[in-house]
Design an enzyme around this catalytic site. Structure first.
Site, short mmCIF file in Angstrom:
data_model
loop_
_atom_site.label_atom_id
_atom_site.label_comp_id
_atom_site.label_asym_id
_atom_site.label_seq_id
_atom_site.Cartn_x
_atom_site.Cartn_y
_atom_site.Cartn_z
N THR A 10 0.82 -1.22 0.00
CA THR A 10 0.00 0.00 0.00
C THR A 10 0.86 1.27 0.00
O THR A 10 2.00 1.25 0.45
CB THR A 10 -0.98 0.02 1.20
OG1 THR A 10 -1.75 1.22 1.14
CG2 THR A 10 -0.26 -0.03 2.54
N ARG A 11 0.26 2.34 -0.54
CA ARG A 11 0.90 3.66 -0.49
C ARG A 11 -0.05 4.67 0.13
O ARG A 11 0.16 5.87 0.08
CB ARG A 11 1.33 4.14 -1.89
CG ARG A 11 0.31 3.95 -2.98
CD ARG A 11 0.69 4.71 -4.23
NE ARG A 11 -0.02 5.94 -4.30
CZ ARG A 11 -1.20 6.11 -4.91
NH1 ARG A 11 -1.78 5.11 -5.53
NH2 ARG A 11 -1.80 7.28 -4.91
N HIS A 54 -9.54 -1.88 3.70
CA HIS A 54 -8.26 -2.61 3.57
C HIS A 54 -8.12 -3.62 4.70
O HIS A 54 -7.62 -4.73 4.51
CB HIS A 54 -7.08 -1.63 3.60
CG HIS A 54 -7.23 -0.49 2.66
ND1 HIS A 54 -7.45 0.80 3.08
CD2 HIS A 54 -7.23 -0.45 1.31
CE1 HIS A 54 -7.57 1.58 2.03
NE2 HIS A 54 -7.44 0.85 0.94
N ARG A 63 -8.07 -3.54 -6.86
CA ARG A 63 -8.51 -2.79 -8.04
C ARG A 63 -7.45 -1.75 -8.43
O ARG A 63 -6.90 -1.09 -7.58
CB ARG A 63 -9.83 -2.09 -7.69
CG ARG A 63 -10.51 -1.47 -8.83
CD ARG A 63 -11.72 -0.69 -8.36
NE ARG A 63 -12.35 -0.05 -9.50
CZ ARG A 63 -11.91 1.09 -10.01
NH1 ARG A 63 -10.88 1.71 -9.48
NH2 ARG A 63 -12.52 1.61 -11.06
N HIS A 115 -7.63 1.90 5.68
CA HIS A 115 -8.94 2.13 6.28
C HIS A 115 -9.64 0.78 6.49
O HIS A 115 -9.05 -0.27 6.25
CB HIS A 115 -9.75 3.07 5.39
CG HIS A 115 -9.07 4.38 5.14
ND1 HIS A 115 -8.72 5.23 6.17
CD2 HIS A 115 -8.60 4.96 4.00
CE1 HIS A 115 -8.10 6.29 5.67
NE2 HIS A 115 -8.01 6.15 4.36
#
Ligand code: PPS
Length: 575
Positions: free
Chosen positions: A198-199, A206, A292, A203
């Site tokens: 992740t970058r 996730h 996605r 939340h």
């Protein structure tokens, strides 16, 4: 089975760091070598080369490797490799180098990080590279923009001998190398490990998705966020890492580990998903989550997405076995009000009452100090975000006046400063044109080059003030549009930016001629005088336009204050 299928990734890790003795020797020898100061991107790439995150690479790519990777996503020996890892240098340095030479690679502080033995030097065809790697030459794509606008014109490739890993002073305990992480997994008895890349802050969506992966796969979870370079404008990694730390407590005990990755992302979507999977294999993971639009930069200015939402999943599906990582695909997750849980978007029915908050909406809510609901993010995460993204009335901002000499910039700037000081709360700094020219820019004249340099300096100072929560009021002529936009872009990354065009017509400025400069300019005594013998490019992007011909400074300052209030820069009772 083709030959390359016999060469799975991530078996043996390449460790390019030499022994201490050899490092000393290289440091001595480097005194007679040409030297290159690595850019931020290059430092990230070098770190992953040195620590084995980019195994099986043993250096920056040679021309043959580069071309193979661009054309067929494979190294010359057939191993899958999707993105060129190259070292770009200036033409000036390239002219001084020959194959066989050694080049000392230094970090920005001048520490020797590695020595490159040059095999190849060439000038890449950047358009071709952009088409191959990013499938577009549109510079709205941050990877393409970097390639065209920031990376240097020559590439130099060859084997690396590592002297030391780049230094990091933050989150040291979270910076595990591939071999450290592999050892840690072995120690904990973790055999099935699913990595989450992740970058962004994590939340609820996730969290639910990773938890689901852990349960379905009966695997442990590695939260492996990128802290090298991400998409420009992303939330800084300090804030994000504190958010990840806050979320850890919500997972079942002994299931999850957090480690941070010094990768420079390219936002290359499908190709980048492959790179991410290879890296995670090197870090000892067995599974990799792809959601996605993985590593995609979103859409261009016409709203057309650079990549299809599930292109990355498609490409990784084709290569996962060869890489030796199992892909864990996820559809986009949305919150169902009816079911009070997260569900994949394609399972949502009409009566689910689906809720979601986009990144843009989240920023808006933070800026306006509005509620961030618990179904969207854990309260600890929301609180962490609020600390670094306070509402606008507590953020720094810059009011940047532009206009002709004598238009009323200085008077207006002063009136505004005094009113803001009267309100109190934030420190206010005035960077008036004349004042700056006396102090910061005393050696500069009025050529375009010097004017741009002057504005760049003002922008730099205003940005520092804005970043630290203060108010900067700038009042130079700033006649050129491009440099004004450059300053705007810089400052908008740190806080607010308000351009005020003091659009008093030249006839009125000349009529006033308070300093007698127009008369001198007409007489040719002052050269390059804005509006007379030098251009002034009227801004089309000003937030406020004021003609002072028939307005008092008080009235004009009111227009600006009303704008600041409307946009939320001035809060109730100011603070
Ligand atoms: S710039 O273009 O933004 O760098 O100019 P700035 O730093 O605001 O400096 C403008 C002030 O310098 C005086 N001055 C001139 N202005 C324009 N053109 C020429 N050739 C020139 N020579 C001297 C002038 O007093 C400007 O101040 P203001 O307050 O705008 O009248």
């Amino acid at each position: 089975m083709t030959d390359h299928l016999n060469k799975p990734h991530g078996g043996e890790l390449k460790n390019l760091l030499v022994s201490e003795e050899k490092a000393q020797q290289l440091k001595e020898e480097s005194k007679h070598m040409p030297s290159w100061d690595l850019t931020e991107r290059q430092i990230c790439d070098l770190e992953l080369l040195l620590n084995g995150g980019f195994s099986p690479l043993t250096g920056f790519m040679t021309r043959k490797e580069y071309e193979n990777v661009c054309d067929s996503m494979r190294l010359p020996d057939g191993t899958v490799w999707p993105i060129p890892i190259t070292l770009d240098i200036t033409e000036e340095l390239a002219q001084k180098l020959l194959p066989g030479d050694r080049l000392a690679l230094r970090d920005p502080e001048g520490f020797m990080a590695a020595v490159l033995t040059i095999e190849d030097l060439w000038k890449p065809d950047k358009r071709k590279k952009a088409e191959a790697v990013y499938s577009t030459v549109n510079t709205e794509h941050p990877g393409v923009k970097y390639l065209f606008k920031e990376s240097h014109t020559w590439y130099v490739g060859g084997r690396i001998e590592g002297i030391q890993l780049p230094e990091h002073y933050d989150f040291r305990e979270l910076r595990l190398t591939p071999s450290e992480l592999r050892a840690e997994f072995a120690r904990l008895g973790w055999r099935r490990i699913v990595a989450f890349q992740t970058r962004n802050p994590m939340h609820r969506a996730h969290f639910e998705l990773t938890l689901q992966a852990v349960r379905e796969l009966q695997a442990n979870l590695l939260i492996h966020p990128v802290v090298g370079m991400t998409k420009p404008g992303d939330i800084d990694h300090y804030t994000r890492v504190r958010c990840y730390q806050a979320i850890l407590a919500h997972y079942p005990q002994h299931t999850v580990k957090l480690s941070i990755l010094p990768l420079a992302m390219r936002m290359a979507g499908p190709r980048e998903a492959l790179l991410h999977a290879i890296i995670r294999k090197n870090y000892g993971c067995t599974h990799f989550i792809v959601g996605r639009d993985h590593a995609g930069p979103g859409s261009d200015s016409e709203g057309k997405p650079f990549y299809g939402p599930y292109d990355a999943q498609e490409l990784l599906k084709e290569h996962a076995e060869e890489i030796g990582v199992e892909m864990v695909p996820f559809r986009m997750m949305v919150y169902s009000r009816k079911r009070a849980c997260y569900i994949p978007v394609d399972e949502a029915k009409e009566d689910d009452g689906v809720l979601s908050i986009s990144g843009t909406e989240l920023r808006k809510r933070l800026a306006e100090g509005r509620e961030i609901p618990e179904w969207f993010t854990f309260p600890e995460v929301a609180e962490e975000l609020r600390r670094t993204h306070p509402p606008r009335h507590r953020q720094g901002f810059t009011v940047f006046f532009t206009g002709l000499s004598g238009a009323g910039k200085s008077t207006l700037a002063k009136a505004l400063m005094v009113k803001l000081l009267e309100m109190g709360g934030r420190p206010v700094t005035l960077l008036d044109g004349d004042l700056v020219r006396k102090n910061l820019s005393s050696e500069l004249g009025f050529s375009k080059e010097h004017r741009d340099l002057n504005i760049r300096r003002i922008g730099f100072v205003a940005n520092e003030i804005t970043k630290n929560g203060g108010i900067a009021i700038c009042a130079p002529i700033a006649p050129y549009d491009a440099i004004r936009k450059e300053v705007r872009n810089l400052i908008e990354g740190s806080g607010g930016f308000v351009l005020v065009h003091v659009a008093t017509p030249i006839e009125e400025c000349e009529r006033r001629d308070r300093k007698g400069l127009y008369a001198k300019a007409r007489a040719g005594i002052i050269k390059e005088f804005t509006g007379i013998s030098d251009p002034y490019e009227e801004p089309q992007d000003a937030e406020v336009v004021i003609d002072t011909t028939s307005l008092s400074p008080d009235e004009a300052a009111q227009d600006i204050l009303l704008y600041l209030e409307r946009e939320g820069y001035i809060g109730p009772g100011n603070q």
